[in-house]
Scaffold this motif. Structure first.
Motif, PDB file in Angstrom:
ATOM      1  N   ILE A   6       0.873  -1.173   0.000  1.00 29.72           N
ATOM      2  CA  ILE A   6       0.000   0.000   0.000  1.00 29.72           C
ATOM      3  C   ILE A   6       0.907   1.219   0.000  1.00 29.72           C
ATOM      4  O   ILE A   6       1.621   1.483   0.973  1.00 29.72           O
ATOM      5  CB  ILE A   6      -0.944   0.016   1.219  1.00 29.72           C
ATOM      6  N   LEU A   7       0.917   1.935  -1.118  1.00 28.86           N
ATOM      7  CA  LEU A   7       1.722   3.140  -1.283  1.00 28.86           C
ATOM      8  C   LEU A   7       0.878   4.345  -0.907  1.00 28.86           C
ATOM      9  O   LEU A   7      -0.256   4.476  -1.363  1.00 28.86           O
ATOM     10  CB  LEU A   7       2.172   3.271  -2.742  1.00 28.86           C
ATOM     11  N   ALA A  90      -7.665  -3.796  -1.115  1.00 30.99           N
ATOM     12  CA  ALA A  90      -8.252  -2.480  -1.381  1.00 30.99           C
ATOM     13  C   ALA A  90      -9.195  -2.069  -0.260  1.00 30.99           C
ATOM     14  O   ALA A  90      -9.260  -0.896   0.112  1.00 30.99           O
ATOM     15  CB  ALA A  90      -8.985  -2.493  -2.720  1.00 30.99           C
ATOM     16  N   SER A  91      -9.907  -3.031   0.307  1.00 26.71           N
ATOM     17  CA  SER A  91     -10.801  -2.743   1.419  1.00 26.71           C
ATOM     18  C   SER A  91     -10.016  -2.226   2.629  1.00 26.71           C
ATOM     19  O   SER A  91     -10.447  -1.285   3.298  1.00 26.71           O
ATOM     20  CB  SER A  91     -11.578  -4.006   1.787  1.00 26.71           C
ATOM     21  N   ALA A  93      -7.024  -0.763   2.402  1.00 26.56           N
ATOM     22  CA  ALA A  93      -6.448   0.525   1.983  1.00 26.56           C
ATOM     23  C   ALA A  93      -7.474   1.660   2.023  1.00 26.56           C
ATOM     24  O   ALA A  93      -7.110   2.806   2.303  1.00 26.56           O
ATOM     25  CB  ALA A  93      -5.865   0.398   0.583  1.00 26.56           C
ATOM     26  N   LYS A  94      -8.729   1.366   1.766  1.00 30.35           N
ATOM     27  CA  LYS A  94      -9.780   2.391   1.769  1.00 30.35           C
ATOM     28  C   LYS A  94      -9.905   3.087   3.115  1.00 30.35           C
ATOM     29  O   LYS A  94     -10.394   4.204   3.191  1.00 30.35           O
ATOM     30  CB  LYS A  94     -11.139   1.782   1.419  1.00 30.35           C
ATOM     31  N   ASN A  95      -9.472   2.438   4.171  1.00 29.71           N
ATOM     32  CA  ASN A  95      -9.576   3.009   5.516  1.00 29.71           C
ATOM     33  C   ASN A  95      -8.333   3.783   5.936  1.00 29.71           C
ATOM     34  O   ASN A  95      -8.260   4.258   7.066  1.00 29.71           O
ATOM     35  CB  ASN A  95      -9.866   1.899   6.525  1.00 29.71           C
ATOM     36  N   CYS A  96      -7.362   3.923   5.049  1.00 24.35           N
ATOM     37  CA  CYS A  96      -6.145   4.658   5.381  1.00 24.35           C
ATOM     38  C   CYS A  96      -6.497   6.125   5.653  1.00 24.35           C
ATOM     39  O   CYS A  96      -7.113   6.791   4.815  1.00 24.35           O
ATOM     40  CB  CYS A  96      -5.149   4.580   4.229  1.00 24.35           C
ATOM     41  N   PRO A  97      -6.131   6.645   6.819  1.00 24.20           N
ATOM     42  CA  PRO A  97      -6.480   8.022   7.161  1.00 24.20           C
ATOM     43  C   PRO A  97      -5.828   9.067   6.265  1.00 24.20           C
ATOM     44  O   PRO A  97      -6.280  10.200   6.214  1.00 24.20           O
ATOM     45  CB  PRO A  97      -6.025   8.169   8.614  1.00 24.20           C
ATOM     46  N   ILE A  98      -4.814   8.690   5.511  1.00 29.92           N
ATOM     47  CA  ILE A  98      -4.195   9.634   4.570  1.00 29.92           C
ATOM     48  C   ILE A  98      -5.241  10.118   3.569  1.00 29.92           C
ATOM     49  O   ILE A  98      -5.153  11.232   3.067  1.00 29.92           O
ATOM     50  CB  ILE A  98      -3.007   8.941   3.874  1.00 29.92           C
ATOM     51  N   LEU A  99      -6.235   9.284   3.291  1.00 31.23           N
ATOM     52  CA  LEU A  99      -7.261   9.638   2.304  1.00 31.23           C
ATOM     53  C   LEU A  99      -8.165  10.785   2.758  1.00 31.23           C
ATOM     54  O   LEU A  99      -8.921  11.311   1.956  1.00 31.23           O
ATOM     55  CB  LEU A  99      -8.095   8.402   1.952  1.00 31.23           C
TER      56      LEU A  99
END
Length: 118
Positions: A6-7, A90-91, A93-99
């Motif tokens: 995950i980048l 992807a599920s 990664a969708k929760n990464c707070p960077i988003l």
């Protein structure tokens, strides 16, 4: 399970885009909670932040300061996880707070082995 990278990309250079020390503390807490959730699922393998300094070496062996392409979005760090599928990765990664940051993104890539084990 397979390994996925995950980048995490965000603007780490523009002064106006940088969080205040208080905001940074909140963001780091959110990030640690996210990673701890992955650890609790036994899917975390490792990761790290990256410095803003770097070098780009092109095919003709020219070395330039980098690692930046023509965008404010820079590779800030990565983690390696284990997941059942791209959808599972992807599920997560969708929760990464960077988003939560404007213009930030994450990319999910499956890690492929090109080296033979001996």
């Amino acid at each position: 399970m397979e390994d996925y990278l995950i980048l995490m990309r965000l603007d780490i250079l523009t002064k106006e885009a940088q969080p205040s020390p208080e905001q940074l503390q909140i963001y780091m807490k959110q990030y640690q909670e996210w990673v701890n959730g992955i650890v609790a699922q036994k899917k975390f393998k490792g990761g790290t932040a990256l410095s803003t300094e770097g070098k780009v070496i092109q095919s003709n062996h020219i070395v330039t300061d980098g690692p930046f392409v023509e965008t404010k979005e820079s590779l800030a760090g990565f983690i390696i996880i284990q997941a059942e599928s791209f959808e599972d990765a992807a599920s997560i990664a969708k929760n990464c707070p960077i988003l939560m940051g404007e213009g930030n993104s994450v990319e999910v890539r499956k890690i492929m082995s090109i080296h033979k084990e001996e």
